[in-house]
Design a protein around this motif. Structure first.
Motif, PDB file in Angstrom:
ATOM      1  N   THR A  45       0.831  -1.198   0.000  1.00 30.99           N
ATOM      2  CA  THR A  45       0.000   0.000   0.000  1.00 30.99           C
ATOM      3  C   THR A  45       0.867   1.251   0.000  1.00 30.99           C
ATOM      4  O   THR A  45       1.766   1.374   0.802  1.00 30.99           O
ATOM      5  CB  THR A  45      -0.896   0.027   1.251  1.00 30.99           C
ATOM      6  N   LYS A  48      -3.637   3.782   1.216  1.00 29.77           N
ATOM      7  CA  LYS A  48      -4.673   2.750   1.302  1.00 29.77           C
ATOM      8  C   LYS A  48      -5.926   3.152   0.528  1.00 29.77           C
ATOM      9  O   LYS A  48      -6.390   4.273   0.609  1.00 29.77           O
ATOM     10  CB  LYS A  48      -5.028   2.497   2.763  1.00 29.77           C
ATOM     11  N   TYR A  52      -1.419   1.435  -4.997  1.00 27.85           N
ATOM     12  CA  TYR A  52      -0.666   0.273  -4.549  1.00 27.85           C
ATOM     13  C   TYR A  52       0.534   0.088  -5.461  1.00 27.85           C
ATOM     14  O   TYR A  52       0.474   0.404  -6.647  1.00 27.85           O
ATOM     15  CB  TYR A  52      -1.546  -0.984  -4.588  1.00 27.85           C
TER      16      TYR A  52
END
Length: 161
Positions: A45, A48, A52
């Motif tokens: 991450t 989040k 990613y």
């Protein structure tokens, strides 16, 4: 029916319509956003639920998946060389043609249309490219890594999403 009752009814109809459109739009957005979950298997991450990344030091590439921002139906997938000199950015789109673009430090000038790469049957087509041969080799290697990471059909039209 009095004039006040007519206005109340009209306001109720307009409010209900706006609220319904809001819910339908959000449902569609979250459906498209959810479809990006399959791309982030074994990714770390960065932010989040937004971005990613995956670094492979043995194969020398960096991959990134960016979820669609709120209100947008398009995120992107990117695969870069380890030194970030070159990268392919893939925009899977819902019910339209996928776009793929090359970014990087290209030594010799290229035509304007070289920024967006042509696809042919789910593979990058460089037959009419003015990119230097070493850049073409890097592009094809990045394509190969993208297909290994996200599946062979990643460069086909966005039926996956």
């Amino acid at each position: 029916m009095s004039r006040i009752e007519k206005k109340k009814k009209l306001i109720l109809i307009i409010s209900t319509s706006i609220l319904t459109l809001f819910f339908v739009y959000n449902a569609a957005y979250f459906y498209v956003r959810n479809s990006y979950h399959s791309y982030i298997t074994n990714f770390d991450t960065t932010i989040k639920h937004f971005s990613y990344h995956k670094i492979n030091t043995t194969k020398h590439y960096i991959a990134n998946v960016k979820y669609p921002s709120y209100g947008s139906f398009t995120g992107n997938l990117a695969i870069n060389t380890e030194n970030n000199d070159y990268g392919l950015i893939i925009w899977p789109k819902y019910n339209s043609e996928l776009e793929i673009s090359l970014q990087g430090s290209i030594d010799s000038p290229v035509e304007d249309n070289e920024q967006h790469i042509q696809l042919n049957n789910g593979s990058i087509d460089l037959t009419h490219s003015s990119l230097p041969k070493d850049t073409q080799t890097i592009v094809l290697k990045l394509e190969e890594e993208a297909k290994l990471l996200w599946g062979d059909d990643i460069l086909k039209n966005a039926d996956r999403i």
